[in-house]
Design a protein around this motif. Structure first.
Motif, mmCIF file in Angstrom:
data_model
loop_
_atom_site.group_PDB
_atom_site.id
_atom_site.type_symbol
_atom_site.label_atom_id
_atom_site.label_comp_id
_atom_site.label_asym_id
_atom_site.label_seq_id
_atom_site.Cartn_x
_atom_site.Cartn_y
_atom_site.Cartn_z
ATOM 1 N N VAL A 43 0.830 -1.204 0.000
ATOM 2 C CA VAL A 43 0.000 0.000 0.000
ATOM 3 C C VAL A 43 0.863 1.252 0.000
ATOM 4 N N MET A 44 1.847 1.292 0.885
ATOM 5 C CA MET A 44 2.604 2.523 1.107
ATOM 6 C C MET A 44 3.811 2.682 0.185
ATOM 7 N N ASP A 45 4.334 1.578 -0.319
ATOM 8 C CA ASP A 45 5.531 1.592 -1.160
ATOM 9 C C ASP A 45 6.685 2.314 -0.464
ATOM 10 N N ASP A 46 6.797 2.066 0.848
ATOM 11 C CA ASP A 46 7.840 2.692 1.644
ATOM 12 C C ASP A 46 8.201 1.757 2.793
ATOM 13 N N GLU A 47 9.464 1.375 2.864
ATOM 14 C CA GLU A 47 9.925 0.401 3.852
ATOM 15 C C GLU A 47 9.715 0.886 5.296
ATOM 16 N N GLU A 48 10.092 2.124 5.558
ATOM 17 C CA GLU A 48 9.986 2.660 6.916
ATOM 18 C C GLU A 48 8.535 2.736 7.389
ATOM 19 N N THR A 49 7.655 3.199 6.518
ATOM 20 C CA THR A 49 6.240 3.292 6.877
ATOM 21 C C THR A 49 5.638 1.905 7.059
ATOM 22 N N ALA A 50 6.036 0.952 6.220
ATOM 23 C CA ALA A 50 5.539 -0.419 6.366
ATOM 24 C C ALA A 50 5.972 -1.005 7.712
ATOM 25 N N ALA A 51 7.207 -0.741 8.114
ATOM 26 C CA ALA A 51 7.687 -1.223 9.413
ATOM 27 C C ALA A 51 6.908 -0.572 10.553
ATOM 28 N N GLN A 52 6.607 0.703 10.407
ATOM 29 C CA GLN A 52 5.841 1.403 11.442
ATOM 30 C C GLN A 52 4.411 0.860 11.525
ATOM 31 N N ILE A 53 3.788 0.615 10.388
ATOM 32 C CA ILE A 53 2.440 0.041 10.378
ATOM 33 C C ILE A 53 2.461 -1.346 10.994
ATOM 34 N N THR A 54 3.502 -2.122 10.727
ATOM 35 C CA THR A 54 3.628 -3.454 11.319
ATOM 36 C C THR A 54 3.650 -3.350 12.838
ATOM 37 N N ARG A 55 4.431 -2.422 13.361
ATOM 38 C CA ARG A 55 4.479 -2.220 14.822
ATOM 39 C C ARG A 55 3.115 -1.788 15.354
ATOM 40 N N GLU A 56 2.450 -0.894 14.631
ATOM 41 C CA GLU A 56 1.136 -0.404 15.084
ATOM 42 C C GLU A 56 0.100 -1.530 15.109
ATOM 43 N N VAL A 57 0.110 -2.381 14.080
ATOM 44 C CA VAL A 57 -0.868 -3.472 14.029
ATOM 45 C C VAL A 57 -0.651 -4.433 15.193
ATOM 46 N N PHE A 58 0.590 -4.831 15.444
ATOM 47 C CA PHE A 58 0.825 -5.762 16.546
ATOM 48 C C PHE A 58 0.617 -5.093 17.903
ATOM 49 N N GLU A 104 -2.512 8.719 -7.989
ATOM 50 C CA GLU A 104 -1.544 7.744 -7.477
ATOM 51 C C GLU A 104 -2.047 7.122 -6.179
ATOM 52 N N VAL A 105 -2.605 7.954 -5.326
ATOM 53 C CA VAL A 105 -3.127 7.456 -4.050
ATOM 54 C C VAL A 105 -4.292 6.505 -4.297
ATOM 55 N N GLU A 106 -5.204 6.864 -5.190
ATOM 56 C CA GLU A 106 -6.344 5.996 -5.482
ATOM 57 C C GLU A 106 -5.900 4.676 -6.102
ATOM 58 N N ASN A 107 -4.904 4.710 -6.977
ATOM 59 C CA ASN A 107 -4.385 3.471 -7.566
ATOM 60 C C ASN A 107 -3.793 2.571 -6.496
ATOM 61 N N ARG A 108 -3.030 3.155 -5.569
ATOM 62 C CA ARG A 108 -2.445 2.352 -4.486
ATOM 63 C C ARG A 108 -3.534 1.801 -3.573
ATOM 64 N N LEU A 109 -4.586 2.600 -3.318
ATOM 65 C CA LEU A 109 -5.702 2.112 -2.500
ATOM 66 C C LEU A 109 -6.404 0.943 -3.185
ATOM 67 N N ARG A 110 -6.639 1.066 -4.475
ATOM 68 C CA ARG A 110 -7.308 0.007 -5.227
ATOM 69 C C ARG A 110 -6.462 -1.279 -5.196
ATOM 70 N N GLU A 111 -5.151 -1.140 -5.396
ATOM 71 C CA GLU A 111 -4.261 -2.301 -5.353
ATOM 72 C C GLU A 111 -4.244 -2.933 -3.964
ATOM 73 N N ALA A 112 -4.238 -2.103 -2.938
ATOM 74 C CA ALA A 112 -4.226 -2.626 -1.568
ATOM 75 C C ALA A 112 -5.513 -3.364 -1.249
ATOM 76 N N ASN A 113 -6.636 -2.818 -1.673
ATOM 77 C CA ASN A 113 -7.912 -3.487 -1.429
ATOM 78 C C ASN A 113 -7.971 -4.817 -2.157
#
Length: 182
Positions: A43-58, A104-113
């Protein structure tokens, strides 16, 4: 699609988390961290943000173990859903802060969904279909090779692959995205 019955492991894991067992969170993390991180990164196409989301989810799971309802489906699907919601929320926030064009944001949202729906469909389908798809996709087997590995006829292997792919193709349908945070 009806929610699949949670496994015994799912129910026991939720009970352990509700009791505050730190080892349970570690096991859950070991099992699902790569799923959470890859969905968030998709969704984010960013390593740091993905790691932060991972921490938030857990972190959310640790603080709210009773938010998981086994009657609604598997723990894996619930964790994937949490990840998708948090990542979409982050993506919408980034859109509001000028990070990427609205298209770009809508395309990433569609891909994530689509990715989240595909994961849910695969984890919800019957085991024989999931095994056939796994052999075809991950191990690059054709239906004849899959039939041998599964111990079924060629026709049965073809039927399982066809049905599994038909179910998976429904992930491409585009319902309205949800933008709620955890």
């Amino acid at each position: 699609m009806a929610a699949s019955a949670p496994t015994r492991w799912d129910r026991k894991m939720q009970q352990r988390l509700a009791r505050g067992e730190e080892a349970a969170l570690g096991e859950l993390y070991d099992r699902f961290a790569s799923l959470v991180h890859s969905l968030a990164h998709r969704v984010m196409d960013d390593e740091e943000t993905a790691a932060q989301i991972t921490r938030e989810v857990f972190g959310y799971i640790w603080e709210n173990p009773d938010a998981y309802d086994p009657k609604q489906g598997s723990l894996r699907s619930w964790v994937a859903g949490l990840t998708q919601k948090q990542a979409v929320h982050r993506l919408r926030l980034s859109e509001n802060h000028g990070e990427g064009t609205p298209e770009e944001v809508e395309n990433r949202l569609r891909e994530a969904n689509t990715a989240a729906r595909a994961d849910y469909i695969v984890t919800s389908m019957p085991e024989p279909l999931r095994q056939a798809l796994d052999l075809a996709y991950r191990r690059r087997m054709d239906y004849r090779e899959a039939a041998v590995d599964l111990g079924v006829t060629d026709d049965e292997a073809r039927r399982r692959l066809r049905l599994g792919l038909q179910l998976l193709s429904t992930a491409m349908q585009d319902p309205a995205p949800e933008g709620r945070a955890l």
